[in-house]
Structure formats: structure tokens, C-alpha cells
Enzyme design. Structure first.
Site, PDB file in Angstrom:
ATOM      1  N   ASP A   6       0.825  -1.198   0.000  1.00  0.00           N
ATOM      2  CA  ASP A   6       0.000   0.000   0.000  1.00  0.00           C
ATOM      3  C   ASP A   6       0.869   1.262   0.000  1.00  0.00           C
ATOM      4  O   ASP A   6       1.662   1.475   0.918  1.00  0.00           O
ATOM      5  CB  ASP A   6      -0.888  -0.024   1.248  1.00  0.00           C
ATOM      6  CG  ASP A   6      -1.989   0.992   1.164  1.00  0.00           C
ATOM      7  OD1 ASP A   6      -3.012   0.676   0.545  1.00  0.00           O
ATOM      8  OD2 ASP A   6      -1.800   2.103   1.683  1.00  0.00           O
ATOM      9  N   THR A  51      -3.016   5.721  -4.327  1.00  0.00           N
ATOM     10  CA  THR A  51      -1.903   6.508  -3.790  1.00  0.00           C
ATOM     11  C   THR A  51      -0.617   6.244  -4.570  1.00  0.00           C
ATOM     12  O   THR A  51       0.123   7.157  -4.884  1.00  0.00           O
ATOM     13  CB  THR A  51      -1.659   6.195  -2.302  1.00  0.00           C
ATOM     14  OG1 THR A  51      -1.491   4.789  -2.144  1.00  0.00           O
ATOM     15  CG2 THR A  51      -2.807   6.647  -1.450  1.00  0.00           C
ATOM     16  N   THR A  52      -0.379   4.973  -4.877  1.00  0.00           N
ATOM     17  CA  THR A  52       0.843   4.637  -5.613  1.00  0.00           C
ATOM     18  C   THR A  52       0.819   5.314  -6.983  1.00  0.00           C
ATOM     19  O   THR A  52       1.807   5.928  -7.407  1.00  0.00           O
ATOM     20  CB  THR A  52       0.955   3.112  -5.768  1.00  0.00           C
ATOM     21  OG1 THR A  52       0.774   2.524  -4.489  1.00  0.00           O
ATOM     22  CG2 THR A  52       2.298   2.712  -6.314  1.00  0.00           C
ATOM     23  N   ASP A  90      -9.203  -0.125   1.432  1.00  0.00           N
ATOM     24  CA  ASP A  90      -9.239   0.258   0.010  1.00  0.00           C
ATOM     25  C   ASP A  90     -10.552  -0.202  -0.630  1.00  0.00           C
ATOM     26  O   ASP A  90     -11.174   0.538  -1.385  1.00  0.00           O
ATOM     27  CB  ASP A  90      -8.050  -0.344  -0.753  1.00  0.00           C
ATOM     28  CG  ASP A  90      -6.766   0.440  -0.491  1.00  0.00           C
ATOM     29  OD1 ASP A  90      -6.748   1.198   0.503  1.00  0.00           O
ATOM     30  OD2 ASP A  90      -5.805   0.309  -1.261  1.00  0.00           O
TER      31      ASP A  90
HETATM   32  N1  LIG Z   1      -6.001  -7.530 -13.142  1.00  0.00           N
HETATM   33  C1  LIG Z   1      -5.398  -6.386 -13.441  1.00  0.00           C
HETATM   34  N2  LIG Z   1      -4.765  -6.205 -14.605  1.00  0.00           N
HETATM   35  C2  LIG Z   1      -4.172  -5.047 -14.886  1.00  0.00           C
HETATM   36  N3  LIG Z   1      -4.120  -4.009 -14.073  1.00  0.00           N
HETATM   37  C3  LIG Z   1      -4.730  -4.103 -12.896  1.00  0.00           C
HETATM   38  C4  LIG Z   1      -5.405  -5.293 -12.505  1.00  0.00           C
HETATM   39  N4  LIG Z   1      -5.910  -5.089 -11.263  1.00  0.00           N
HETATM   40  C5  LIG Z   1      -5.567  -3.831 -10.919  1.00  0.00           C
HETATM   41  N5  LIG Z   1      -4.861  -3.236 -11.882  1.00  0.00           N
HETATM   42  C6  LIG Z   1      -4.297  -1.868 -11.916  1.00  0.00           C
HETATM   43  O1  LIG Z   1      -3.380  -1.702 -10.869  1.00  0.00           O
HETATM   44  C7  LIG Z   1      -3.324  -0.320 -10.522  1.00  0.00           C
HETATM   45  C8  LIG Z   1      -3.489  -0.145  -9.048  1.00  0.00           C
HETATM   46  O2  LIG Z   1      -2.399  -0.702  -8.380  1.00  0.00           O
HETATM   47  P1  LIG Z   1      -2.171  -0.508  -6.826  1.00  0.00           P
HETATM   48  O3  LIG Z   1      -3.419  -0.824  -6.109  1.00  0.00           O
HETATM   49  O4  LIG Z   1      -0.932  -1.217  -6.495  1.00  0.00           O
HETATM   50  O5  LIG Z   1      -1.860   1.013  -6.706  1.00  0.00           O
HETATM   51  P2  LIG Z   1      -2.775   2.240  -6.331  1.00  0.00           P
HETATM   52  O6  LIG Z   1      -4.203   1.881  -6.327  1.00  0.00           O
HETATM   53  O7  LIG Z   1      -2.359   3.363  -7.205  1.00  0.00           O
HETATM   54  O8  LIG Z   1      -2.265   2.614  -4.888  1.00  0.00           O
HETATM   55  P3  LIG Z   1      -2.646   1.992  -3.442  1.00  0.00           P
HETATM   56  O9  LIG Z   1      -3.581   0.854  -3.668  1.00  0.00           O
HETATM   57  O10 LIG Z   1      -1.335   1.595  -2.903  1.00  0.00           O
HETATM   58  O11 LIG Z   1      -3.274   3.127  -2.728  1.00  0.00           O
HETATM   59  C9  LIG Z   1      -4.455   0.359 -11.253  1.00  0.00           C
HETATM   60  O12 LIG Z   1      -3.942   1.061 -12.359  1.00  0.00           O
HETATM   61  C10 LIG Z   1      -5.324  -0.802 -11.683  1.00  0.00           C
HETATM   62  O13 LIG Z   1      -6.049  -0.517 -12.868  1.00  0.00           O
HETATM   63 MG   LIG Z   2      -4.982   0.276  -5.160  1.00  0.00          MG
END
Ligand SMILES: Nc1ncnc2c1ncn2[C@@H]1O[C@H](COP(=O)(O)OP(=O)(O)OP(=O)(O)O)[C@@H](O)[C@H]1O
Ligand SMILES: [Mg+2]
Length: 549
Positions: free
Chosen positions: A68, A101-102, A397
Site C-alpha cells: 500500500d 496513492t501509488t 481500500d
Molecule cells: N487484473 C489487473 N490487470 C491489470 N491491471 C490491474 C489489474 N488489477 C488492478 N490493476 C491496476 O493496478 C493499478 C493499481 O495498483 P495498486 O493498487 O498497487 O496502486 P494504487 O491503487 O495506485 O495505490 P494503493 O492501492 O497503494 O493506494 C491500477 O492502475 C489498476 O487498474
Molecule cells: Mg490500489
């Protein structure tokens, strides 16, 4: 623990006043950009469901394993001012929409990296900032254009949104179940305020319990209070509970001044004590007379009152936190009363069951089976402490994205689809703007593709090939939803693959990343009063400034 700091090495520093340092112009910009980029780089490898996790060890040796963004930056001690601004982005993103956030931090880092190239070509920061501003407006418009409306009764879509957000968290197999719990919880607390739906996830408690497995986590239609019954003689379980909620103490008030009462006659002594007993007894009688069988008190309950309450067969809890009292009122439909005399039958809350149960090593009071509670609780079980913590973050989340979708009703395709589409639109738009700003808008269009690029890289794919394929897919009519499905390693329609995200998460990520990148770019002078060198220690403890060396 990571420790990021400015180095003074080789840096022209003008001392203004004792203890003040200064860096200006390109040097200041370079330093700031570098710090921000480092933070972006740290988070990059965690992006997406195939991203890696970080193991963070604090000064006490406690270990956190997480994916996260907000949690990672929370643990890293960042000393550099521009680095701190990046941490702020994560916090803002987390507070406002709870996910992404990431994405926001990685994007800000990349925007600054591209800006650095432009600075090298002697393009003024003001031009870059105004180009970025135009670009972000266009980006927001583009995201708006490719949203799809959601029917909030469409459980399948809500489940996909929750699963996409939890996809990247290290919680293994129980995701489907947690997603269902998240949806039920949010739907239970959503409120209609005028035209708008509001789902405030502060009304959802998350309680963690070590032991059992994640799959046994459950939604409690009510509240869990981290306290036990005040008296061991009280019943541990009450069905069809009628609950009194009071925020006044259940004891004889002590005077503010010390006073003495001299009693010479021993029979009077007894009468005096009896009087006190009578008063307490009367208080308890009044409570009982309302028909209540459970009492939650925000203040104290003295020994005598405990004894009488127990004798009446009531279950009572004292010193309940104010926030918990409010949750109890929302869940049971009761009213918190400040004067015991005002407590009436109509103020009592109702619950199917109130029971003291063991959760891990602690005893807690479960108030459940409430009819249409406006506040609910989620009990997360997991075998390992670290697993529970990550599950809690995943649940946070999931709750956030479900409430985002219920509140705004709009979703966008994930997997980098939005970013590639925005990149495409920006390249077109840039040529229309022309001049030097065109370069900045083009830089933005390249920067935003860092998201699909990183998703692909983290999945072990060749990111350049993926980007080329994505771009050509987006050039086709109706190609806007094409993204990278990291599990299959293929470019696919993300709406059909079920990889979907709330519109607000994407929009907010792009906005806050641009805002902080611009803010960092505009700084050309850093004047810092340096803290006096001292060994690190608790404030006020040994090593504080008063100490002589
Ligand atoms: N099955 C999948 N295939 C491709 N991309 C995916 C899949 N599931 C999620 N994602 C993508 O992963 C990204 C989110 O990744 P992640 O949750 O690590 O980061 P975040 O939401 O930006 O930050 P955080 O969850 O740490 O607050 C998004 O761009 C989402 O569309
Ligand atoms: Mg996320």
C-alpha cells in the site's frame, strides 16, 4: 528505516544567518526533483496486482509487509522537503478517495523527470507548469468522457471494483469474501442527503482478531466495543437487548472541596452509608424502570452501582469512548442521554444480541443483530499479525472504492487503459496548442504512460512492446477500454476483463500528482534554517537542546 536527506556535498551554499542554508536556481530545482523522483521510484515496483511488496522495519524492530503506497510512505522517514511533498500527495489521495496513492506518487515522480529534460533544454519552469496545467485539464476531460455509469444495485460491478482495488494487496485467497463484506457494509451505511448519496466509511469499524482464517472474517450488523462488562456477576449475553446510552457518571458526585463529616454516633454512621447506598440504588432502579437490560456509560460506574446493576441482571459497560457511543447510537437507534433523570424508554436502542466474547486475547462486547443499523463493524480474522494488517489495508481500500462508486456512480477501465487514452488525446491536443507549451503537454502525455508501462514491467512483460500494442489498440474506434491484463499478459478490453476503478480515484490521482509536481517545479530558492545537530532521541529526553556538551 529509510532516511532521505539533502546532501550539501559540492553544493554552493550561501550562509545567510547562522544556521540557515540556501540553494537557488537550477541547483535547488535539481535537488527537489531528485528527491521526488526517488520517492516515485521506491513505490514504482509495488504498482498493480503483480507488483512486489515492501518489508519495512521500524526502530523497534516491528515488521510491516505491505503493498500500500500510503502505508509505505507513512513508515519511511522523509527529511527532504520536496520528498515530504510527495508523501503529502499520498496522504491527500488516501484521505479523499482511499485508493490510487501509488499511482499518484509514481505519476508525480515521472512528471518531474520529464520536466527535468525540458529544463535541460532551457525551457522555463513557468512554461512547463502552464503546459502541465493545460494538460491536466484535458486529461480530466478525457477521463470524464470515458466513464461508464453504474447502477449501484448492480452488485457484480461493485464486486469487480472492490476486487480490482484489492488485487494488489498481499492477502491471498479470501478476496471474494472480503469484497462481499465490503459491499454489504457500505450499502448498509449509505445515506441519502438531498440529491446525493453519501457513504461515510468512518461509520464502518474494522476490528482485527488474530487466529482463525481470513475466510472467517465477518460483517457485524452493529458495533464492537473494545471493553468488557464492568462486573463479573453480570450476564455475558443478553438477547433482545434494550440499550441505555448515558454520558453521565453513575456514582455519587464528589464535592470539589475536601470536606469532613464527623459522625459521633455509630448508628448514624450506618444511616449515612445507607443513604448513599439508597441513592445509588435509586439511580439503578430508574435505569431499570425504563425497560433497559444493557447500559453503556461514557463515564464511570462506581462499585456499588456495578453491584446493583449486576443484581438486576443487567450488562453494563463503562468508560466507553465518545466515538463508540455515537456508533452505538447510530447502530441501535438509541439516544445518548446526559441526565439520568431524562432517560426514557423511547431513548433506548435495540439489538438482537449484546454479548461479551473473546477476540484473540481480549474480551469485547458485540452489539449485533441491529435492525437497519447506520453503523456496522467488520471483524477481520487472520492467522498472522502481518496478514491481518495487510487485510485491514485491503479492506480499507475496498470500502473506499465501493463508497466512491456508490457516491459518484461512475467507473473507468483500469489496467492503464485510462492513462493510454489520456496520452493519446494529449498528443493530439499538444499540436493544437503549439509553441513551447506543446513540449510540456507532450512531456505530460509521455509521463502518464508510466502507469501501463510499470504495470507491464512489474508483471515481467516487455513494457515497450506493450505500450506499442496499447497505443495501436487505442487508435481503433472504441479502443478506449483496452488495457494490459497483467495475469494473462495480454492487451484486452478492461471493462470486459472486470478490471475497473472508480472514476474519482483516477481523476484525483492525476490532479494531485500534477499539482504537487507543479508546486515543486516552481520552487527556485530553498532557504532552510538548519536544525542544530543533536543526537536523535525523544523530545525532551537526553540529547535535547538544553544539554551541554
Ligand atoms: N487484473 C489487473 N490487470 C491489470 N491491471 C490491474 C489489474 N488489477 C488492478 N490493476 C491496476 O493496478 C493499478 C493499481 O495498483 P495498486 O493498487 O498497487 O496502486 P494504487 O491503487 O495506485 O495505490 P494503493 O492501492 O497503494 O493506494 C491500477 O492502475 C489498476 O487498474
Ligand atoms: Mg490500489
Amino acid at each position: 528505516m529509510a532516511y532521505l536527506t539533502t546532501t550539501a556535498a559540492g553544493q554552493p551554499v550561501l550562509i545567510l544567518k547562522e544556521g540557515t542554508s540556501r540553494s537557488r536556481g537550477r541547483e535547488a530545482q535539481r535537488n527537489n526533483i531528485m528527491a521526488a523522483k526517488v520517492i516515485g521510484e521506491v513505490l514504482k515496483t509495488t504498482l498493480g496486482p503483480r507488483g512486489m511488496d515492501k518489508m519495512l522495519i521500524d526502530s523497534l524492530g516491528d515488521i510491516t509487509i505491505t503493498n500500500d503506497g500510503a502505508a509505505i510512505l507513512d513508515e519511511i522517514e522523509v527529511d527532504h522537503p520536496a520528498g515530504k511533498m510527495m508523501v503529502e500527495i499520498a496522504k491527500t489521495q488516501d484521505d479523499m478517495v482511499g485508493d490510487g496513492t501509488t499511482t499518484a506518487v509514481v505519476l508525480a515522480g515521472e512528471l518531474l523527470k520529464k520536466a527535468e529534460d525540458l529544463l535541460d533544454q532551457n525551457i522555463h519552469p513557468t512554461v512547463i507548469v502552464s503546459g502541465y496545467r493545460k494538460a491536466v485539464q484535458k486529461a480530466v476531460e478525457t477521463i470524464d468522457k470515458i466513464t461508464s455509469p453504474v447502477d449501484i444495485e448492480d452488485r457484480e460491478t461493485l464486486r469487480k471494483v472492490a476486487l480490482t482495488s484489492m488485487g494488489s494487496k498481499a492477502i491471498g485467497m479470501a478476496k471474494h469474501q472480503l469484497a462481499d463484506i465490503a459491499i454489504d457494509a457500505v450499502k448498509q451505511i449509505v445515506e441519502q442527503r438531498g440529491e446525493r448519496k453519501v457513504a461515510d466509511i468512518d461509520n464502518i469499524q474494522i476490528i482485527k482478531s488474530e487466529g482463525k482464517s481470513l475466510a472467517e472474517s465477518q460483517l457485524i450488523r452493529g458495533v464492537i466495543i473494545d471493553k468488557e462488562a464492568v462486573h463479573s456477576g453480570m450476564p455475558k449475553k443478553i438477547e433482545k437487548a434494550k440499550i441505555g446510552l448515558i454520558d453521565c457518571p453513575l456514582e455519587i458526585e464528589k464535592t470539589e472541596f475536601d470536606s469532613q463529616i464527623r459522625i459521633r454516633d455509630p448508628t448514624k454512621m450506618k444511616a449515612f452509608l445507607d443513604k448513599e447506598t439508597q441513592m445509588i440504588k435509586e439511580m439503578v432502579r430508574k435505569i431499570k424502570a425504563t425497560g433497559s437490560n444493557v447500559l453503556f456509560c461514557q463515564k464511570g460506574i462506581d462499585d456499588l452501582a456495578q453491584h446493583f446493576l449486576a443484581k438486576e441482571g443487567m450488562l453494563a459497560v463503562r468508560r466507553v469512548k465518545q466515538s463508540d457511543m455515537e456508533k452505538l447510537a447510530r447502530a441501535t437507534g438509541g439516544t445518548i442521554v446526559s441526565e439520568l433523570d431524562d432517560l426514557m424508554a423511547k431513548d433506548l436502542g435495540k439489538a438482537g444480541i449484546v454479548e461479551e466474547r473473546k477476540v484473540g486475547d481480549d474480551k469485547m462486547i458485540f452489539v449485533e443483530g441491529c435492525k437497519d443499523p447506520r453503523s456496522v463493524a467488520i471483524l477481520i480474522h487472520a492467522g498472522l499479525e502481518r496478514m491481518i494488517d495487510e487485510a485491514e489495508r485491503a479492506m480499507h481500500d475496498a470500502l473506499s472504492v465501493v463508497s466512491d462508486v456508490i457516491e459518484t456512480n461512475k467507473i473507468v477501465p483500469g489496467g492503464g487503459a485510462v492513462e493510454v487514452e489520456v496520452g493519446k488525446e494529449l498528443r493530439r491536443y499538444a499540436t493544437k496548442v503549439g509553441g513551447r507549451e506543446q513540449l510540456a503537454i507532450e512531456a505530460f502525455s509521455e509521463a502518464i504512460e508510466i502507469i501501463p508501462k510499470t504495470l507491464a514491467e512489474n508483471a515481467g512483460l516487455e513494457s515497450i512492446d506493450v505500450i506499442v500494442e496499447l497505443r495501436s489498440a487505442h487508435d481503433k474506434a472504441d479502443g478506449y477500454a483496452m488495457g494490459i491484463n497483467v495475469f494473462e499478459g495480454k492487451v484486452k478490453n478492461m471493462l470486459e476483463s472486470g478490471v475497473i476503478e472508480p472514476f474519482v480515484v483516477k481523476q484525483q490521482a492525476v490532479k494531485s500528482a500534477t499539482e504537487s509536481a507543479s508546486m515543486i517545479l516552481r520552487i527556485d530558492d530553498v532557504i532552510a534554517s538548519t536544525k542544530p545537530e543533536m543526537p536523535r532521541g525523544p523530545p525532551g529526553g537526553p540529547g535535547g537542546p538544553e544539554e551541554e556538551y
